[in-house]
Design a protein around this motif. Structure first.
Motif: not given
Length: 127
Positions: A47-54, A38-41, A5-14
């Motif tokens: 950053g992206f691609g590291g051991p933890q998902p963004t 959308s904002i990626q953290i 898993i590289s990213e988790l995408v969450i739909d949000v209002a804000d």
């Protein structure tokens, strides 16, 4: 070969509000913004691609707060569960009732938009 898993995408209002909240919870930083709002953290060093998902907080006019088909579990890395619970509540999380008995070893919380997540007891080593 396997996927991870590289990213988790969450739909949000804000996205701004949730990016700020989850960045503080996870020790993440803003990695980027898209034209759609959308904002990626992610982790500050990898950053992206590291051991933890963004996380991608995706602007949506129809977010579904509450019990999502997928939720996030977090574990403290530098304090015990009680201290981490205090920190998360101070950041804007609030307790959520999903029918717990009180005997669970985790706390069910909701982020500022009502999306549920769990704070687990086990303290993990930081990456």
């Amino acid at each position: 070969m396997a996927c991870r898993i590289s990213e988790l995408v969450i739909d949000v209002a804000d996205p701004e509000r949730l990016a700020a909240f989850w960045s503080k919870v996870l020790g993440y930083v803003e990695l980027g913004r898209e034209d759609d709002g959308s904002i990626q953290i992610g982790p500050p060093d990898a950053g992206f691609g590291g051991p933890q998902p963004t996380l991608v907080l995706s602007a949506s006019s129809d977010p579904r707060p509450g019990k999502l088909p997928l939720h996030i579990d977090v574990n403290a890395t530098d304090r015990d569960q009680d201290a981490e619970l205090e920190r998360l509540l101070a950041l804007g999380a609030r307790p959520a009732d999903v029918g717990q008995t009180g005997a669970e070893s985790w706390h069910v919380l909701a982020d500022p938009e009502g999306n549920e997540f769990c704070l687990l007891r086990t303290r993990l080593q930081p990456l």
